[in-house]
Design an enzyme around this catalytic site. Sequence first.
Site, PDB file in Angstrom:
ATOM      1  N   ARG A  23     -31.158 -30.878  46.302  1.00 16.89           N
ATOM      2  CA  ARG A  23     -32.105 -30.471  45.551  1.00 16.89           C
ATOM      3  C   ARG A  23     -32.976 -31.635  44.417  1.00 16.89           C
ATOM      4  O   ARG A  23     -33.501 -31.487  44.145  1.00 16.89           O
ATOM      5  CB  ARG A  23     -31.591 -29.411  44.701  1.00 16.89           C
ATOM      6  CG  ARG A  23     -33.314 -28.050  44.620  1.00 16.89           C
ATOM      7  CD  ARG A  23     -32.394 -27.000  43.849  1.00 16.89           C
ATOM      8  NE  ARG A  23     -33.923 -26.524  43.316  1.00 16.89           N
ATOM      9  CZ  ARG A  23     -33.722 -26.401  41.418  1.00 16.89           C
ATOM     10  NH1 ARG A  23     -33.004 -27.329  41.403  1.00 16.89           N
ATOM     11  NH2 ARG A  23     -34.575 -26.058  41.580  1.00 16.89           N
ATOM     12  N   LYS A  25     -33.956 -33.960  45.326  1.00 17.02           N
ATOM     13  CA  LYS A  25     -34.941 -35.484  45.528  1.00 17.02           C
ATOM     14  C   LYS A  25     -36.276 -34.389  44.905  1.00 17.02           C
ATOM     15  O   LYS A  25     -37.455 -34.844  45.459  1.00 17.02           O
ATOM     16  CB  LYS A  25     -34.699 -35.129  46.790  1.00 17.02           C
ATOM     17  CG  LYS A  25     -33.945 -36.518  46.753  1.00 17.02           C
ATOM     18  CD  LYS A  25     -34.321 -37.380  48.684  1.00 17.02           C
ATOM     19  CE  LYS A  25     -32.789 -38.189  49.258  1.00 17.02           C
ATOM     20  NZ  LYS A  25     -31.830 -37.333  49.397  1.00 17.02           N
ATOM     21  N   CYS A  47     -33.851 -42.462   3.788  1.00 21.61           N
ATOM     22  CA  CYS A  47     -33.257 -41.983   4.777  1.00 21.61           C
ATOM     23  C   CYS A  47     -32.761 -40.903   3.588  1.00 21.61           C
ATOM     24  O   CYS A  47     -31.800 -41.332   2.912  1.00 21.61           O
ATOM     25  CB  CYS A  47     -32.290 -42.434   5.809  1.00 21.61           C
ATOM     26  SG  CYS A  47     -30.818 -41.989   6.227  1.00 21.61           S
ATOM     27  N   CYS A  50     -28.508 -42.751   3.911  1.00 28.48           N
ATOM     28  CA  CYS A  50     -28.015 -43.957   3.500  1.00 28.48           C
ATOM     29  C   CYS A  50     -27.496 -43.717   2.415  1.00 28.48           C
ATOM     30  O   CYS A  50     -27.777 -43.204   1.606  1.00 28.48           O
ATOM     31  CB  CYS A  50     -29.504 -45.108   3.652  1.00 28.48           C
ATOM     32  SG  CYS A  50     -29.921 -45.243   5.395  1.00 28.48           S
ATOM     33  N   HIS A 111     -28.094 -47.540   9.099  1.00 30.34           N
ATOM     34  CA  HIS A 111     -28.734 -46.904   9.346  1.00 30.34           C
ATOM     35  C   HIS A 111     -28.926 -46.533  11.409  1.00 30.34           C
ATOM     36  O   HIS A 111     -29.505 -46.134  11.748  1.00 30.34           O
ATOM     37  CB  HIS A 111     -30.012 -47.109   8.889  1.00 30.34           C
ATOM     38  CG  HIS A 111     -31.217 -46.374   9.121  1.00 30.34           C
ATOM     39  ND1 HIS A 111     -31.227 -44.422   8.126  1.00 30.34           N
ATOM     40  CD2 HIS A 111     -31.855 -45.790  10.018  1.00 30.34           C
ATOM     41  CE1 HIS A 111     -32.205 -43.663   8.504  1.00 30.34           C
ATOM     42  NE2 HIS A 111     -32.912 -44.853   9.373  1.00 30.34           N
ATOM     43  N   ASN A 151     -24.257 -34.395  17.185  1.00 30.18           N
ATOM     44  CA  ASN A 151     -25.962 -33.926  17.951  1.00 30.18           C
ATOM     45  C   ASN A 151     -26.682 -35.379  17.691  1.00 30.18           C
ATOM     46  O   ASN A 151     -27.071 -36.091  16.758  1.00 30.18           O
ATOM     47  CB  ASN A 151     -26.569 -33.101  17.242  1.00 30.18           C
ATOM     48  CG  ASN A 151     -26.138 -31.683  17.591  1.00 30.18           C
ATOM     49  OD1 ASN A 151     -25.655 -31.283  18.744  1.00 30.18           O
ATOM     50  ND2 ASN A 151     -26.270 -31.528  15.984  1.00 30.18           N
ATOM     51  N   SER A 159     -31.159 -34.264  13.124  1.00 32.10           N
ATOM     52  CA  SER A 159     -32.022 -34.455  12.398  1.00 32.10           C
ATOM     53  C   SER A 159     -32.595 -35.576  11.818  1.00 32.10           C
ATOM     54  O   SER A 159     -33.527 -35.597  11.054  1.00 32.10           O
ATOM     55  CB  SER A 159     -31.924 -33.263  11.443  1.00 32.10           C
ATOM     56  OG  SER A 159     -30.615 -33.409  10.321  1.00 32.10           O
ATOM     57  N   HIS A 162     -29.860 -41.775  11.529  1.00 29.75           N
ATOM     58  CA  HIS A 162     -28.883 -41.873  10.919  1.00 29.75           C
ATOM     59  C   HIS A 162     -27.606 -41.614  12.145  1.00 29.75           C
ATOM     60  O   HIS A 162     -26.922 -40.507  11.362  1.00 29.75           O
ATOM     61  CB  HIS A 162     -29.051 -42.458   9.535  1.00 29.75           C
ATOM     62  CG  HIS A 162     -27.952 -42.854   8.150  1.00 29.75           C
ATOM     63  ND1 HIS A 162     -28.046 -43.978   7.631  1.00 29.75           N
ATOM     64  CD2 HIS A 162     -26.346 -43.072   8.634  1.00 29.75           C
ATOM     65  CE1 HIS A 162     -27.140 -44.608   7.490  1.00 29.75           C
ATOM     66  NE2 HIS A 162     -25.910 -43.455   7.627  1.00 29.75           N
ATOM     67  N   HIS A 164     -24.612 -39.877  12.318  1.00 29.13           N
ATOM     68  CA  HIS A 164     -23.313 -39.163  11.868  1.00 29.13           C
ATOM     69  C   HIS A 164     -22.909 -37.704  12.503  1.00 29.13           C
ATOM     70  O   HIS A 164     -23.436 -37.580  13.886  1.00 29.13           O
ATOM     71  CB  HIS A 164     -24.700 -38.068  10.495  1.00 29.13           C
ATOM     72  CG  HIS A 164     -25.617 -37.813  10.688  1.00 29.13           C
ATOM     73  ND1 HIS A 164     -26.518 -37.773  11.619  1.00 29.13           N
ATOM     74  CD2 HIS A 164     -26.144 -36.497  11.167  1.00 29.13           C
ATOM     75  CE1 HIS A 164     -27.556 -37.087  11.532  1.00 29.13           C
ATOM     76  NE2 HIS A 164     -26.827 -35.699  11.700  1.00 29.13           N
ATOM     77  N   GLN A 166     -20.511 -33.727  11.903  1.00 27.92           N
ATOM     78  CA  GLN A 166     -20.833 -32.660  11.533  1.00 27.92           C
ATOM     79  C   GLN A 166     -18.924 -31.730  11.316  1.00 27.92           C
ATOM     80  O   GLN A 166     -18.506 -32.541  12.954  1.00 27.92           O
ATOM     81  CB  GLN A 166     -21.893 -31.863  11.655  1.00 27.92           C
ATOM     82  CG  GLN A 166     -23.254 -31.844  11.809  1.00 27.92           C
ATOM     83  CD  GLN A 166     -23.756 -31.221  11.208  1.00 27.92           C
ATOM     84  OE1 GLN A 166     -23.141 -30.496  10.310  1.00 27.92           O
ATOM     85  NE2 GLN A 166     -25.161 -30.765  11.962  1.00 27.92           N
ATOM     86  N   HIS A 279     -12.213 -30.548  20.890  1.00 28.46           N
ATOM     87  CA  HIS A 279     -11.505 -29.057  21.140  1.00 28.46           C
ATOM     88  C   HIS A 279     -10.547 -29.320  20.875  1.00 28.46           C
ATOM     89  O   HIS A 279      -9.525 -29.498  21.519  1.00 28.46           O
ATOM     90  CB  HIS A 279     -11.981 -28.487  22.548  1.00 28.46           C
ATOM     91  CG  HIS A 279     -13.196 -27.511  22.808  1.00 28.46           C
ATOM     92  ND1 HIS A 279     -14.130 -27.389  24.114  1.00 28.46           N
ATOM     93  CD2 HIS A 279     -14.362 -27.180  21.572  1.00 28.46           C
ATOM     94  CE1 HIS A 279     -14.836 -26.954  23.272  1.00 28.46           C
ATOM     95  NE2 HIS A 279     -15.411 -26.859  22.257  1.00 28.46           N
ATOM     96  N   TYR A 314     -32.782 -19.694  36.245  1.00 29.60           N
ATOM     97  CA  TYR A 314     -32.144 -19.113  36.933  1.00 29.60           C
ATOM     98  C   TYR A 314     -30.375 -19.103  36.304  1.00 29.60           C
ATOM     99  O   TYR A 314     -29.941 -18.598  35.894  1.00 29.60           O
ATOM    100  CB  TYR A 314     -31.638 -19.968  38.381  1.00 29.60           C
ATOM    101  CG  TYR A 314     -30.598 -19.285  38.897  1.00 29.60           C
ATOM    102  CD1 TYR A 314     -30.181 -17.702  39.341  1.00 29.60           C
ATOM    103  CD2 TYR A 314     -29.094 -19.896  38.804  1.00 29.60           C
ATOM    104  CE1 TYR A 314     -28.891 -18.044  40.327  1.00 29.60           C
ATOM    105  CE2 TYR A 314     -27.967 -19.997  39.485  1.00 29.60           C
ATOM    106  CZ  TYR A 314     -28.117 -18.804  39.925  1.00 29.60           C
ATOM    107  OH  TYR A 314     -27.016 -17.873  40.798  1.00 29.60           O
TER     108      TYR A 314
HETATM  109  P1  H2U Z   1     -28.482 -32.636  12.552  1.00 26.82           P
HETATM  110  O1  H2U Z   1     -25.968 -32.852  12.886  1.00 26.82           O
HETATM  111  O2  H2U Z   1     -28.160 -31.460  13.725  1.00 26.82           O
HETATM  112  O3  H2U Z   1     -28.723 -34.077  12.203  1.00 26.82           O
HETATM  113  O4  H2U Z   1     -27.586 -32.104  11.250  1.00 26.82           O
HETATM  114  C1  H2U Z   1     -27.803 -32.749   9.739  1.00 26.82           C
HETATM  115  C2  H2U Z   1     -26.920 -31.973   8.915  1.00 26.82           C
HETATM  116  O5  H2U Z   1     -27.138 -32.912   7.788  1.00 26.82           O
HETATM  117  C3  H2U Z   1     -27.825 -30.827   8.714  1.00 26.82           C
HETATM  118  O6  H2U Z   1     -27.004 -29.760   9.168  1.00 26.82           O
HETATM  119  C4  H2U Z   1     -27.386 -31.789   6.470  1.00 26.82           C
HETATM  120  C5  H2U Z   1     -27.708 -30.554   7.064  1.00 26.82           C
HETATM  121  O7  H2U Z   1     -27.738 -29.637   7.158  1.00 26.82           O
HETATM  122  N1  H2U Z   1     -27.770 -32.173   5.764  1.00 26.82           N
HETATM  123  C6  H2U Z   1     -27.339 -32.117   4.319  1.00 26.82           C
HETATM  124  O8  H2U Z   1     -26.934 -31.973   3.894  1.00 26.82           O
HETATM  125  N2  H2U Z   1     -28.452 -32.652   3.103  1.00 26.82           N
HETATM  126  C7  H2U Z   1     -29.430 -33.831   2.992  1.00 26.82           C
HETATM  127  O9  H2U Z   1     -29.699 -34.621   2.075  1.00 26.82           O
HETATM  128  C8  H2U Z   1     -30.195 -33.962   4.793  1.00 26.82           C
HETATM  129  C9  H2U Z   1     -29.475 -33.142   5.684  1.00 26.82           C
HETATM  130 ZN    ZN Z   2     -29.618 -43.722   6.902  1.00 30.58          ZN
END
Ligand code: H2U
Ligand code: ZN
Length: 344
Positions: A23, A25, A47, A50, A111, A151, A159, A162, A164, A166, A279, A314
């Site tokens: 599939r 193609k 930012c 930063c 950044h 992410n 979001s 820069h 990062h 979590q 994990h 699906y």
């Molecule tokens: P992402 O990995 O989805 O980009 O999430 C970044 C996290 O950074 C997000 O959970 C947090 C958001 O709540 N954040 C702060 O704690 N302080 C900020 O000033 C910006 C983003």
């Molecule tokens: Zn930055």
Amino acid sequence: MLNNPHRRYNALTGEWVLVSPHRAKRPWLGQVEKLSPETLPTYDPTCYLCPRNERAGGVFNSDYSGTYVFNNDFAALLPDAPEDASASSHPLLVSAPEQGKCLVVCFSPRHDLTLPELELPVIENVLNTWTNESAKLAELDYIKYVQVFENKGAMMGCSNPHPHSQLWSQSQLPNEIIKELATQTEYFNKNSSPLLVDYIKEEHKQKDRILFSNDHFTALVPFWAVWPFEVLVSAHRASASLKELSSVEISALAEVFKQVTTRYDNLFEISFPYSMGFHQAPADGQPHPEWTLHAHFYPPLLRSATVRKFMVGYEMLAMPQRDITPEVATERLRSLSDIHYKQH
Ligand code: H2U
Ligand code: ZN
């Protein structure tokens, strides 16, 4: 048989994936993604992440020079979340309290530098930060599991450009860990050997899904991969958590991370989006001889920088499905240079 539609079993989750090689193609007239701007400044005064800048919550970042760790200003889990007194008592309407703590980890003050663009010692520093912060969270008596994840890219809901990651830690096991604990425990009880250790050994015999390996870690496109260019990075020995790794193993892991993410970026010559996470075994104070520390990379892109795989129809209603085989995906990733395209 592997050129015809077939299903593959995910030994780690106990779930099946449908593979439809013929599939790949099919024509695409659907959504095309917008690309994020390619050149970012080294410092962005607007930012939130930063050094020295004010975050959304009003706190100022320090003038940091390595990794930077702070409590998530909009944490999904809270240490002192009270039990909901109005919880329903009906067996079909079940809820349970959940406590936890969420951190954000910036990789470096820069950044503009994503994982593959960082020097190996800086990647090691990121791994050491994940290790130390995971261990601290795991020691809290109300914490049973620590999830480290990144992410990357707007396409994955990141979001802020820069670089990062979590850490979310919580008082109950999340769904994916419940599945992986069950399969690894069952396999270990039956074979007296860890599932992933045996799996990696078998993959080294078969060779056609290995992307990169060194003495301590292997990166491969798993036999049961769902995402087109999904990668599993696994330790070669039973290991419950990042904390169990020696400094030699951390260096080996940094090398594997640089290899994987550089090839990802080189595939379509863009900053390749993905969700990645480790994990680790439950932080329940028990020994976990069944567990092998590993990381999953789940990238959404399929055929170009702008055409992604959608998990819809699906997949939402029946089971995951893929077109290009894991073997073809491995071949494509393996054929790429391990020098980042921006350095060419
Ligand atoms: P992402 O990995 O989805 O980009 O999430 C970044 C996290 O950074 C997000 O959970 C947090 C958001 O709540 N954040 C702060 O704690 N302080 C900020 O000033 C910006 C983003
Ligand atoms: Zn930055």
